[in-house]
Motif scaffolding. Structure first.
Motif, mmCIF file in Angstrom:
data_model
loop_
_atom_site.group_PDB
_atom_site.id
_atom_site.type_symbol
_atom_site.label_atom_id
_atom_site.label_comp_id
_atom_site.label_asym_id
_atom_site.label_seq_id
_atom_site.Cartn_x
_atom_site.Cartn_y
_atom_site.Cartn_z
ATOM 1 N N CYS A 34 0.820 -1.210 0.000
ATOM 2 C CA CYS A 34 0.000 0.000 0.000
ATOM 3 C C CYS A 34 0.855 1.260 0.000
ATOM 4 O O CYS A 34 0.536 2.250 -0.656
ATOM 5 C CB CYS A 34 -0.932 -0.005 1.218
ATOM 6 S SG CYS A 34 -2.219 -1.273 1.142
ATOM 7 N N ILE A 53 3.917 1.609 -1.280
ATOM 8 C CA ILE A 53 4.505 1.779 -2.618
ATOM 9 C C ILE A 53 3.461 2.317 -3.595
ATOM 10 O O ILE A 53 3.733 3.225 -4.385
ATOM 11 C CB ILE A 53 5.088 0.436 -3.107
ATOM 12 C CG1 ILE A 53 6.272 0.013 -2.212
ATOM 13 C CG2 ILE A 53 5.529 0.543 -4.567
ATOM 14 C CD1 ILE A 53 6.814 -1.346 -2.536
ATOM 15 N N LEU A 54 2.255 1.750 -3.544
ATOM 16 C CA LEU A 54 1.191 2.194 -4.440
ATOM 17 C C LEU A 54 0.824 3.654 -4.185
ATOM 18 O O LEU A 54 0.686 4.460 -5.109
ATOM 19 C CB LEU A 54 -0.034 1.296 -4.252
ATOM 20 C CG LEU A 54 -1.259 1.626 -5.125
ATOM 21 C CD1 LEU A 54 -0.900 1.485 -6.594
ATOM 22 C CD2 LEU A 54 -2.422 0.712 -4.766
ATOM 23 N N GLY A 108 2.709 5.997 -2.780
ATOM 24 C CA GLY A 108 3.813 6.871 -3.190
ATOM 25 C C GLY A 108 3.863 7.060 -4.696
ATOM 26 O O GLY A 108 4.134 8.151 -5.192
ATOM 27 N N SER A 109 3.580 5.979 -5.457
ATOM 28 C CA SER A 109 3.597 6.082 -6.921
ATOM 29 C C SER A 109 2.505 7.014 -7.419
ATOM 30 O O SER A 109 2.714 7.834 -8.311
ATOM 31 C CB SER A 109 3.425 4.683 -7.529
ATOM 32 O OG SER A 109 4.451 3.820 -7.106
ATOM 33 N N VAL A 110 1.317 6.921 -6.824
ATOM 34 C CA VAL A 110 0.205 7.789 -7.225
ATOM 35 C C VAL A 110 0.522 9.250 -6.925
ATOM 36 O O VAL A 110 0.294 10.145 -7.749
ATOM 37 C CB VAL A 110 -1.088 7.355 -6.506
ATOM 38 C CG1 VAL A 110 -2.205 8.363 -6.771
ATOM 39 C CG2 VAL A 110 -1.515 5.969 -6.963
ATOM 40 N N GLY A 120 3.519 10.606 -6.673
ATOM 41 C CA GLY A 120 4.567 11.049 -7.596
ATOM 42 C C GLY A 120 4.014 11.396 -8.966
ATOM 43 O O GLY A 120 4.398 12.390 -9.577
ATOM 44 N N LEU A 121 3.076 10.567 -9.462
ATOM 45 C CA LEU A 121 2.470 10.829 -10.761
ATOM 46 C C LEU A 121 1.669 12.126 -10.751
ATOM 47 O O LEU A 121 1.742 12.930 -11.682
ATOM 48 C CB LEU A 121 1.559 9.656 -11.142
ATOM 49 C CG LEU A 121 0.894 9.724 -12.530
ATOM 50 C CD1 LEU A 121 1.952 9.778 -13.610
ATOM 51 C CD2 LEU A 121 -0.017 8.522 -12.736
#
Length: 327
Positions: free
Chosen positions: A98, A100-101, A103-105, A107-108
């Motif tokens: 959760c 990682i997911l 953080g990726s969102v 960042g995008l």
């Protein structure tokens, strides 16, 4: 007791007390056997000395500690290992996934936001072009619509969403004896305070004007005049040369730099404009250029800085006239 009746035995000393053991008979004490008999057969018996019951001779049994079990490793392709804390491992894995997911969102979203902001700021930070779609029409000379562009480097004093806000700041700046003109470019209103021959020179001019306690930036903009005849286009090309020379001279004098312009070419172009029959609009623009040239010549004798600032103001008015020809 006769010799034949003598029996062989084993003499043992236990805890300091001597005892004799016989083959089939019970043991007898030492006192029951005459000394002579014991002396006659010294070879038939020997002494066993048993150790006394002492602390040194006691054997203490210590239990062996249980061996620690090595943890089992889980690898890909191996069978599932059951653990008492299997629930904790699953919770940890889910938490990491959760994180990682999430953080990726984030960042995008941040990248898209920054990209949009840069795209929105691009027209302000870089050159500004004001263009209009020309429509085919006929003028007095019967020629089709023509156009000409003017690239210039200006000192900016602010950008506003309304003309009233821009004029309010314009008044405050002009009270400090700094020229200021309001230009509408696209959907915003800009305050320009001076002009120079290139972007580096406009930056140096901006730093000079900052000493008058005004906010400054430097910009490259493109102005375009459309809906003009061929003759008007030729006249504007001459005016562009005069404007560039006067802008370079006045900005260089304010910055304390030397100019690279040719006075002979400037005089020739100005005499050419004076001899031409110009429209009212072009005549007004030429009047601003002539006034700027006179103020620069007066500065060479008086060395009054305000005359150069006034000349810069005349050049800004010429640019406003050029922009007004964009139809």
């Amino acid at each position: 007791m006769s010799k034949s009746e003598k029996r062989k035995g084993v003499k043992i000393k236990i805890n300091g007390e001597e005892k004799i053991f016989y083959g089939e008979n019970k043991r007898e004490d030492v006192e029951e056997i005459p000394e002579a008999a014991s002396e006659e057969q010294p070879d038939d018996s020997f002494e066993w000395v048993l150790p006394e019951d002492s602390v040194e001779n006691k054997v203490v049994l210590v239990p062996t500690p249980p061996k620690k079990k090595m943890p089992k490793l889980i690898g890909f392709g191996t069978s599932t290992v059951k653990r008492p804390n299997n629930r904790s491992v699953k919770t940890f894995v889910i938490s990491v996934f959760c994180a990682i997911l999430f953080g990726s969102v984030l960042g995008l979203i941040a990248v898209k936001t920054i990209t949009k902001e840069k795209a929105a700021d691009a027209p302000v930070e870089t050159g500004i072009t004001t263009t209009a779609t020309p429509e085919e029409k006929k003028n007095v000379g019967g020629a089709k619509e023509k156009g000409t562009e003017l690239k210039t480097f200006l000192v900016q004093g602010g950008m506003f969403s309304s003309e009233d806000a821009a004029k309010k700041i314009q008044g405050k700046i002009m009270e400090k004896q700094v020229p200021a003109e309001v230009f509408k470019l696209e959907d915003s209103y800009y305050l320009f305070l001076g002009s120079a021959e290139n972007l580096i020179s406009s930056k140096e001019l901006a730093l000079f004007l900052k000493t008058y306690d005004v906010d400054v930036f430097w910009k490259e903009i493109d102005l375009k005049a459309t809906g003009i005849s061929t003759e008007e286009e030729k006249t504007l090309e001459t005016m562009k040369g005069v404007y560039s020379s006067l802008s370079e001279i006045s900005a260089a004098e304010l910055r304390g730099k030397e100019t690279t312009g040719k006075p002979e070419t400037l005089k020739k172009d100005m005499d050419k404009l004076k001899a031409e029959k110009l429209s009212s609009e072009l005549s007004q623009m030429n009047g601003h250029l002539t006034a700027a040239a006179m103020l620069i010549n007066e500065y060479k004798e008086s060395k009054k800085e305000e005359q150069l600032l006034e000349a810069q103001g005349k050049l800004l008015k010429f640019l406003k006239g050029f922009q007004s020809m964009d139809s």
